[in-house]
Design a protein around this motif. Structure first.
Motif: not given
Length: 225
Positions: A122-123, A128, A155, A158
């Motif tokens: 996801s980052v 994120p 970020d 996460t």
């Protein structure tokens, strides 16, 4: 709970913290909840070492069922207990089917890897999950994504969660390969809520830092007094 999606676990705790209704400890059911969550794994390890796999599996199931029954009698919320019973049942079923005590922890190990991959990815794609979950819960939308510094804060949060899941996988997979059933039980307990609580604290820091930044640049209205 012995078998939990790592993504769902982190999402649930971050959501409750984002609403400001519960602390991390309260989300886990308080001190009693932490003890209850650790008991089935501990019971399984001890019973397995004394009486073998079948005794360990039955003891873990009875322990989880007993916890659910006690909460019901005390008229406490049984949702965490039901989740625990389901998780123990799945873990016990896998272990019983394969005939290997270490497989009681197998699904949880791979769920940790999945959590690490999903949060890390996801980052990479610039969405994120810590920011998405927190801001969706608090109703602030995705305005934070328009500010580079805010996105960096999330970020970091996460990646911390991804690292926690990755550490769980690395340690427990090593112990799994080494057939260290007792150490697997200890690692599952020690690397459960204590580490997740650290991750949620980092998420809370990221949210505060982002809100302060967004207010400073006029993307988020200042709170009225």
């Amino acid at each position: 709970m012995q078998v939990t999606s790592s993504q769902e676990e982190a999402t649930a705790v971050v959501q409750e913290t984002g609403r400001g209704k519960k602390t991390v400890l309260e989300q886990a059911g308080g001190t009693k909840g932490l003890v209850y969550s650790a008991l089935p794994a501990l019971v399984f390890v001890v019973a397995n070492s004394v009486g073998g796999l079948k005794v360990g599996v039955l003891a873990a199931l009875l322990g989880a069922g007993g916890i659910a029954a006690q909460r019901l009698v005390r008229r406490e919320s049984i949702q965490p207990a039901l989740g625990g019973v389901f998780g123990v049942a799945v873990a016990a079923g896998v272990s019983w089917y394969t005939g290997s005590a270490k497989d009681f922890f197998l699904i949880g190990i791979w769920a940790s890897l999945a959590g690490a991959v999903v949060f890390g990815a996801s980052v990479v794609v610039r969405w994120p999950l810590a920011g998405l979950i927190w801001n969706a819960t608090t109703g602030k939308g995705v305005v934070w994504r328009t500010d580079r510094r805010s996105r960096i804060y999330y970020d970091v949060a996460t990646l911390v969660l991804a690292a926690i899941f990755g550490a769980r996988f690395a340690v427990q997979q090593y112990l799994y390969q080494a057939d260290e059933v007792g150490s697997l039980g200890f690692a599952k307990i020690a690397m459960g809520y204590p580490l997740l609580a650290i991750g949620v604290l980092v998420v809370a820091w990221a949210a505060r830092a982002s809100d302060k930044r967004l207010k400073a640049v006029g993307l988020l209205p200042a709170k009225r007094t």
